[in-house]
Scaffold this active site. Structure first.
Site, PDB file in Angstrom:
ATOM      1  CD1 TRP A  10     -11.209  54.270  33.946  1.00  0.00           C
ATOM      2  CD2 TRP A  10     -11.347  55.895  34.838  1.00  0.00           C
ATOM      3  NE1 TRP A  10     -10.982  53.479  35.201  1.00  0.00           N
ATOM      4  CE2 TRP A  10     -10.387  54.847  35.299  1.00  0.00           C
ATOM      5  CE3 TRP A  10     -10.820  56.840  35.102  1.00  0.00           C
ATOM      6  CZ2 TRP A  10      -9.974  55.004  36.841  1.00  0.00           C
ATOM      7  CZ3 TRP A  10     -10.447  57.099  36.846  1.00  0.00           C
ATOM      8  CH2 TRP A  10      -9.955  56.728  37.619  1.00  0.00           C
TER       9      TRP A  10
ATOM     10  CD1 TRP B 118      -6.689  53.586  38.268  1.00  0.00           C
ATOM     11  CD2 TRP B 118      -4.355  52.920  37.595  1.00  0.00           C
ATOM     12  NE1 TRP B 118      -6.372  51.966  38.121  1.00  0.00           N
ATOM     13  CE2 TRP B 118      -4.910  51.835  37.752  1.00  0.00           C
ATOM     14  CE3 TRP B 118      -3.161  52.467  37.157  1.00  0.00           C
ATOM     15  CZ2 TRP B 118      -4.622  50.332  37.602  1.00  0.00           C
ATOM     16  CZ3 TRP B 118      -1.901  50.727  37.466  1.00  0.00           C
ATOM     17  CH2 TRP B 118      -3.136  49.758  36.944  1.00  0.00           C
TER      18      TRP B 118
ATOM     19  CD  GLU C 272      10.057  59.129  50.613  1.00  0.00           C
ATOM     20  OE1 GLU C 272       9.883  59.068  49.654  1.00  0.00           O
ATOM     21  OE2 GLU C 272       9.046  59.295  51.570  1.00  0.00           O
TER      22      GLU C 272
ATOM     23  CD1 TRP D 159       1.260  56.721  37.725  1.00  0.00           C
ATOM     24  CD2 TRP D 159      -0.346  57.555  37.846  1.00  0.00           C
ATOM     25  NE1 TRP D 159       2.201  57.476  37.446  1.00  0.00           N
ATOM     26  CE2 TRP D 159       0.661  58.025  36.985  1.00  0.00           C
ATOM     27  CE3 TRP D 159      -1.407  57.990  37.321  1.00  0.00           C
ATOM     28  CZ2 TRP D 159       0.960  59.238  36.325  1.00  0.00           C
ATOM     29  CZ3 TRP D 159      -1.948  59.177  36.337  1.00  0.00           C
ATOM     30  CH2 TRP D 159      -0.728  59.728  36.037  1.00  0.00           C
TER      31      TRP D 159
ATOM     32  CG  ASN E 252       9.456  61.873  44.518  1.00  0.00           C
ATOM     33  OD1 ASN E 252       9.192  61.384  43.471  1.00  0.00           O
ATOM     34  ND2 ASN E 252       9.872  61.219  45.341  1.00  0.00           N
TER      35      ASN E 252
ATOM     36  CD1 TRP F 292       7.129  55.806  52.323  1.00  0.00           C
ATOM     37  CD2 TRP F 292       5.073  54.849  51.522  1.00  0.00           C
ATOM     38  NE1 TRP F 292       5.854  56.424  52.419  1.00  0.00           N
ATOM     39  CE2 TRP F 292       4.913  55.621  52.131  1.00  0.00           C
ATOM     40  CE3 TRP F 292       4.686  53.884  50.028  1.00  0.00           C
ATOM     41  CZ2 TRP F 292       3.507  56.031  52.184  1.00  0.00           C
ATOM     42  CZ3 TRP F 292       3.359  53.457  50.336  1.00  0.00           C
ATOM     43  CH2 TRP F 292       2.398  54.748  51.368  1.00  0.00           C
TER      44      TRP F 292
END
Length: 436
Positions: free
Chosen positions: A292, A345, A261, A368, A327, A264
């Site tokens: 969209w 997004w 993590e 996102w 998360n 990341w």
């Protein structure tokens, strides 16, 4: 004009200990004046009760108190545009050097470029250090120098380059606090001075115990677990804790999931550094062709946790009430917005930026775009989470849902705003038309 000094500019490193740039400044030739600027260009975008501004202000006051009580020094606090503040400082002090720590976001890079140019006109060195990451910029790249855009190879290279002796060295600052400017009445600011009020939401303390790390793989995916995650995000974001100390803990417990993590976080940071356009545009440009729907009424229902899908609503209500969302649930609510509702997004990213206590542009944009299928290492566009089966996987007893959606069984609870099967087919068709 006061005596010759060096400035240390605090930004995303709000701690006195194990601070790379602060340590280098204190070991320099001139007394160090610590400095923080409440950047008006950033603050004017935020609501008056923003919990992160309260957190920054309270943290700085604790740091000031410590320096005043123990060392007869303080931190000078200003409000305005950094360029204007530096012009004022240069009139009032004989500044010999300015120290700070690197910041990698597009706005920060532009800001620092302007400050460096201003200082260069006066032949004042502007020196910046790596502090908020273990590896930065292009330190972890492919053998041909290209950046990694898939996480697993990046992680493997990161680990192959990592050396505990080299990368986890702590910076001893307190031993050099004698080199601080001896002045305990430096400019201070109240929240109201900068146009803010004390927030009702508080940034929680983080929990990084050996047992949390040991059980992290087993608990991190279940939002009802009280201490399943560390709440470390805001503290890494604002630098109230050192990444080196957290990495030491992860390595001491030898927990791959927790370590991963933290890596990341650095993966997304180097992506934004290499590809700054991703802050506003899709990493995979063909995804900017998606038509969209961007229905504002549907966006409001999503924001307010009124979609009729219990796990989605629980996540949004948790976010609105606490500034945090688990998360695992973040993935679902993001996928729901982009794929079930076909809302851009960027709308979701902006709402998270306003609400999340741990908002970090690189991770927020990266996650996102992952959910939308448009980013690096993204979920394929045809992967569409089913909000009902996600409950069976991650909140089977509905503990999390009961906590945040107490009206689930009430007549007032909204009907599902969209049929899952229809929304899935509509998404697949829309995406396919855009990207094929």
């Amino acid at each position: 004009m006061e005596n010759k000094i060096a400035l240390f500019w605090f930004r995303r490193d709000l701690r006195l200990d194990d601070n790379a740039g602060f340590s280098h400044a204190l070991k320099g030739d001139c007394p160090v004046l610590p400095l923080f600027i409440f950047d008006s260009d950033i603050l004017e975008e935020l609501p008056q009760h923003d919990a992160r501004v309260t957190f920054i202000h309270e943290t700085l006051q604790r740091m000031r108190d410590r320096l005043q009580d123990k060392f007869g020094s303080s931190i000078a606090m200003y409000h305005g545009r950094p360029e204007d503040i530096f012009k004022e400082l240069l009139q009032n002090y004989e500044v010999q050097q300015v120290y700070t720590n690197h910041d990698y976001e597009p706005y920060a890079k532009e800001r620092d470029k302007k400050i460096a140019a201003l200082l260069q006109e006066r032949s004042i060195p502007f020196t910046s250090f790596k502090d908020q990451v273990i590896f930065e910029k292009d330190e972890v790249v492919k053998d041909d120098g290209d950046p990694y855009v898939v996480y697993t190879p990046y992680k493997n290279k990161w680990k192959s380059l990592f050396d505990k002796k080299e990368h986890l060295v702590s910076y001893d600052t307190e031993a050099h606090f004698g080199n601080l400017v001896k002045h305990s009445r430096l400019p201070n600011l109240s929240l109201s001075d900068i146009g803010f009020r004390t927030a009702s939401i508080k940034v929680p303390e983080f929990t990084v115990t050996p047992s949390l790390i040991e059980n992290y793989e087993a608990t991190r995916n279940f939002p009802a677990k009280e201490n399943g995650t560390s709440r470390l995000g805001p503290h890494l974001r604002f630098g109230t804790v050192s990444i080196r100390k957290m990495m030491k803990k992860a390595i001491a417990e030898d927990n791959e999931a927790f370590w991963s993590e933290l890596i990341w976080r650095e993966f997304f940071m180097q992506i934004l550094w290499h590809f700054p356009h991703t802050a506003k545009k899709a990493f995979r440009s063909k995804y900017d062709r998606i038509e969209w729907r961007n229905n504002e009424n549907e966006f409001e229902k999503w924001k307010n946790g009124e979609t009729g899908y219990a796990l989605v609503d629980a996540g949004m209500r948790e976010l609105n009430q606490t500034g945090y969302m688990h998360n695992r649930v973040r993935m679902l609510v993001a996928s729901f917005l982009c794929k079930h509702l076909l809302i851009d997004w960027r709308w979701g990213e902006a709402y998270f930026a306003e609400k999340l206590l741990d908002y970090d542009q690189s991770a927020n944009v990266g996650n996102w775009q992952w959910a939308a299928g448009s980013g690096v290492d993204a979920a394929p566009y045809f992967r569409i989470f089913n909000p009902m089966t996600q409950i069976d996987k991650f909140d089977k007893q509905k503990e999390y849902i009961r906590q945040w959606v107490p009206d689930l069984q009430e007549l007032t609870y909204p009907q599902k705003m969209v049929d899952h099967k229809m929304a899935r087919e509509r998404c697949l068709k829309t995406y396919k038309e855009a990207v094929s």
